[in-house]
Design an enzyme around this catalytic site. Structure first.
Site, PDB file in Angstrom:
ATOM      1  N   SER A  68     -13.488   1.658  -8.252  1.00  0.00           N
ATOM      2  CA  SER A  68     -14.560   1.742  -9.252  1.00  0.00           C
ATOM      3  C   SER A  68     -14.165   2.726 -10.355  1.00  0.00           C
ATOM      4  CB  SER A  68     -15.872   2.163  -8.606  1.00  0.00           C
ATOM      5  OG  SER A  68     -15.761   3.448  -8.038  1.00  0.00           O
ATOM      6  N   SER A  69     -13.404   3.759 -10.016  1.00  0.00           N
ATOM      7  CA  SER A  69     -13.027   4.743 -11.045  1.00  0.00           C
ATOM      8  C   SER A  69     -12.074   4.123 -12.065  1.00  0.00           C
ATOM      9  CB  SER A  69     -12.423   5.999 -10.407  1.00  0.00           C
ATOM     10  OG  SER A  69     -11.271   5.683  -9.673  1.00  0.00           O
ATOM     11  N   ASP A 104      -4.128   0.509  -9.689  1.00  0.00           N
ATOM     12  CA  ASP A 104      -5.529   0.131  -9.880  1.00  0.00           C
ATOM     13  C   ASP A 104      -5.821  -0.200 -11.343  1.00  0.00           C
ATOM     14  OD1 ASP A 104      -5.504   0.909  -7.256  1.00  0.00           O
ATOM     15  OD2 ASP A 104      -6.513   2.819  -7.617  1.00  0.00           O
ATOM     16  N   GLY A 125     -13.065   2.359  -1.926  1.00  0.00           N
ATOM     17  CA  GLY A 125     -11.645   2.032  -2.065  1.00  0.00           C
ATOM     18  C   GLY A 125     -11.414   0.769  -2.873  1.00  0.00           C
ATOM     19  N   LEU A 126     -12.365   0.410  -3.716  1.00  0.00           N
ATOM     20  CA  LEU A 126     -12.217  -0.797  -4.549  1.00  0.00           C
ATOM     21  C   LEU A 126     -11.975  -0.431  -6.015  1.00  0.00           C
ATOM     22  CD1 LEU A 126     -15.011  -2.982  -2.902  1.00  0.00           C
ATOM     23  CD2 LEU A 126     -12.550  -3.054  -2.480  1.00  0.00           C
ATOM     24  N   GLU A 167       0.838  -1.214   0.000  1.00  0.00           N
ATOM     25  CA  GLU A 167       0.000   0.000   0.000  1.00  0.00           C
ATOM     26  C   GLU A 167       0.866   1.255   0.000  1.00  0.00           C
ATOM     27  OE1 GLU A 167      -3.098  -0.299  -1.239  1.00  0.00           O
ATOM     28  OE2 GLU A 167      -3.463  -1.681   0.410  1.00  0.00           O
TER      29      GLU A 167
HETATM   30  C1  GLA Z   1      -5.182   4.324  -4.322  1.00  0.00           C
HETATM   31  C2  GLA Z   1      -4.393   4.722  -5.564  1.00  0.00           C
HETATM   32  C3  GLA Z   1      -3.336   3.674  -5.899  1.00  0.00           C
HETATM   33  C4  GLA Z   1      -2.472   3.361  -4.667  1.00  0.00           C
HETATM   34  C5  GLA Z   1      -3.347   3.082  -3.449  1.00  0.00           C
HETATM   35  C6  GLA Z   1      -2.542   2.922  -2.197  1.00  0.00           C
HETATM   36  O1  GLA Z   1      -5.921   3.166  -4.603  1.00  0.00           O
HETATM   37  O2  GLA Z   1      -5.268   4.843  -6.660  1.00  0.00           O
HETATM   38  O3  GLA Z   1      -2.540   4.125  -6.960  1.00  0.00           O
HETATM   39  O4  GLA Z   1      -1.564   4.397  -4.414  1.00  0.00           O
HETATM   40  O5  GLA Z   1      -4.305   4.114  -3.238  1.00  0.00           O
HETATM   41  O6  GLA Z   1      -1.768   1.781  -2.254  1.00  0.00           O
END
Ligand code: GLA
Length: 374
Positions: free
Chosen positions: A122-123, A167, A119-120, A30
Site C-alpha cells: 500500500s505504501s 513494489d 504486505g501488499l 522474494e
Molecule cells: C518488501 C520490499 C521489496 C522486496 C520484498 C521481498 O515488499 O518492499 O522491495 O524486497 O519485501 O521480496
C-alpha cells in the site's frame, strides 16, 4: 462518496483530476530485488486513489482514514520533518526536488482499497499515485521506471525503509493479465502473459492477518546478511553467486541466506521460461512450494500463520502456495483450479479457527494496470 467528492468537501473546490496506483502481489522472487536479482510480481486491481489540485502556500494531505490533515511546504520539506503515513507523500515531493525536478504545493485527498500492513505494498501505491499526480501537475514528462525510481527514493531515503525496488516497479509497469518480470540490476521489464481464467485457474490471496513482529529490523538484518555473504564470496551482489559457490560459505546462517537468494533467482527464471513457452501454469506449482520452503527454512522469514496457510492450501488441493512479500506475516498466495478455490479457502479458515486465530481474508489476485489517471 467518491475521492473527488471528499476532496471538494474538504477543500471547497473540485480536484484537477484523480490519479491511482495499484498494490501488488509477488508471484515469485522474494528478497531477491536488493540482491540485484529477478522478481515476478503483478499489479492488483486494488488501488490507492489521490485527488489533487495545486494549492497556495502549503501542501495539505487528508485521508478518510485519518482524522487530522498533515501540512508541509513542497519547496523546503526534508526527511524527518513529516512522519507517519504522510511521509510517503512528502517523500515523493522531496525526491522530485532532489532529482532537480519542479515541485508545487498541492491539496491532496487520499483513499483506497489496498489493505494496509498486509504486505501488499500500500505504501508503494501511495508513493506512485502521488508521483504521477505531481508529474502531471508540474508538466514533467517521466517514463514509468523513472517514476518508480523516484518513489523508491522516497521510501528508502525519506521514510527510511531499506526496501528494494520491486513494489514501485510493479505499481508502475503492471498490465492487466500480465506479470511484471523485472531484472532489478538493469530495471529491464518484460511483461509475461498470465491469463489464469483461460486455464481454469485462480490465484488466491490469503491475508493471514498475522500479528506483526519486528518487521523493519528483520528486513534490514536479512539485507545485511546478504551483503556480507556477497562480500565473502567476492561478488558484487548475490545475483552473481552460484548454487555451488554459496555452499562454500563457512558461516551456516549466511550460507542458508545466500542459498535462498540464489535458488530463488533460479526459480523465477524457471517460472518465466514455462509461462513464456505457453506451458500450463499449473506446472509452476512445485516452484511456488519450493519458494515457500526456502523462505521458511533458509531465509527464515515466515511465521506460523503463513506456514499453516500455505501447507493447508496445498493439502486442500492448491497446485502450489507461498508467502508473498517481505515476510513475518502478511499474505500467502495459492494457485488453485477455479472449482477448488472455495475448498481451499474453507480449509484455511477452518485450520485458523481450530488454532483460535482470527479468520484470514481471502480474495482473488486479478492482474491489473499500473499507475495513471483513475
Ligand atoms: C518488501 C520490499 C521489496 C522486496 C520484498 C521481498 O515488499 O518492499 O522491495 O524486497 O519485501 O521480496
Amino acid at each position: 462518496m467518491s475521492v473527488a467528492a471528499h476532496f471538494s468537501e474538504a477543500y471547497g473546490r473540485p480536484p484537477v483530476a484523480v490519479w491511482a496506483a495499484p498494490g501488488r502481489v509477488n508471484l515469485i522472487g522474494e528478497h531477491t530485488d536488493y540482491n540485484e536479482g529477478f522478481v515476478l510480481p503483478l499489479a492488483l486491481d486494488r488501488r490507492t486513489l489521490v485527488a489533487a489540485a495545486p494549492a497556495e502556500g502549503a501542501t495539505t494531505v487528508r485521508s478518510s482514514r485519518e482524522a487530522e490533515p498533515v501540512a508541509f511546504a513542497a519547496a523546503t520539506v526534508v526527511p524527518g520533518e513529516v512522519t507517519g503515513w504522510a511521509a510517503y507523500v512528502a517523500g515523493v515531493v522531496w525526491a522530485f526536488r532532489e532529482a532537480g525536478l519542479p515541485v508545487v504545493d498541492l491539496d491532496l485527498f487520499v483513499e483506497g482499497d489496498v489493505p494496509v500492513g498486509a504486505g501488499l505494498s500500500s505504501s508503494a501505491s501511495l508513493e506512485c499515485a502521488v508521483a504521477v499526480a505531481l508529474a502531471e501537475l508540474t508538466g514533467t514528462a517521466l517514463d514509468l521506471t523513472e517514476v518508480a525510481q523516484l518513489a523508491r527514493r522516497a521510501e528508502n531515503e525519506f521514510v527510511g525503509a531499506p526496501t528494494g525496488g520491486m513494489d514501485q516497479m510493479a505499481a508502475m509497469h503492471g498490465v492487466a493479465d500480465r506479470l511484471v518480470f523485472l531484472d532489478t540490476r538493469s530495471d529491464q521489464v518484460e511483461l509475461i502473459p498470465f491469463a489464469l481464467a483461460a486455464h481454469g485457474l485462480r490465484l488466491l490471496v490469503i491475508d493471514t492477518r498475522a500479528p506483526h513482529r519486528l518487521v523493519d529490523g528483520q528486513y534490514g538484518a536479512r539485507r545485511a546478511d546478504c551483503a556480507k555473504a556477497a562480500e565473502l564470496l567476492g561478488v558484487p551482489a548475490l545475483r552473481d553467486a552460484t548454487a555451488d559457490s554459496v555452499e562454500t560459505l563457512a558461516d551456516e546462517r549466511l550460507r542458508r541466506r545466500a542459498r535462498h537468494v540464489v535458488t530463488e533467482d533460479e526459480r523465477v527464471l524457471e517460472v518465466v521460461d514455462r509461462l513464456r513457452a505457453g506451458k500450463d501454469p499449473r506446472t509452476i506449482g512445485p516452484l511456488l512450494a519450493a519458494s515457500h520452503a526456502s523462505m521458511r527454512d533458509d531465509f527464515e522469514i515466515t511465521v506460523p500463520h503463513v506456514d499453516v496457510a500455505a501447507a493447508v492450501a496445498e493439502e486442500a488441493g492448491a497446485h502450489g502456495a507461498r508467502m508473498t512479500g517481505g515476510g513475518f506475516g502478511g499474505c500467502v498466495i495459492a494457485l488453485v483450479d477455479t472449482e477448488t478455490g472455495d475448498r481451499v479457502t474453507d480449509a484455511v479458515t477452518g485450520a485458523y479457527a481450530e488454532r483460535g486465530w482470527d479468520a484470514p481474508v481471502v480474495f482473488d489476485a486479478v492482474a491489473a494496470d499500473g499507475a495513471g489517471r483513475a
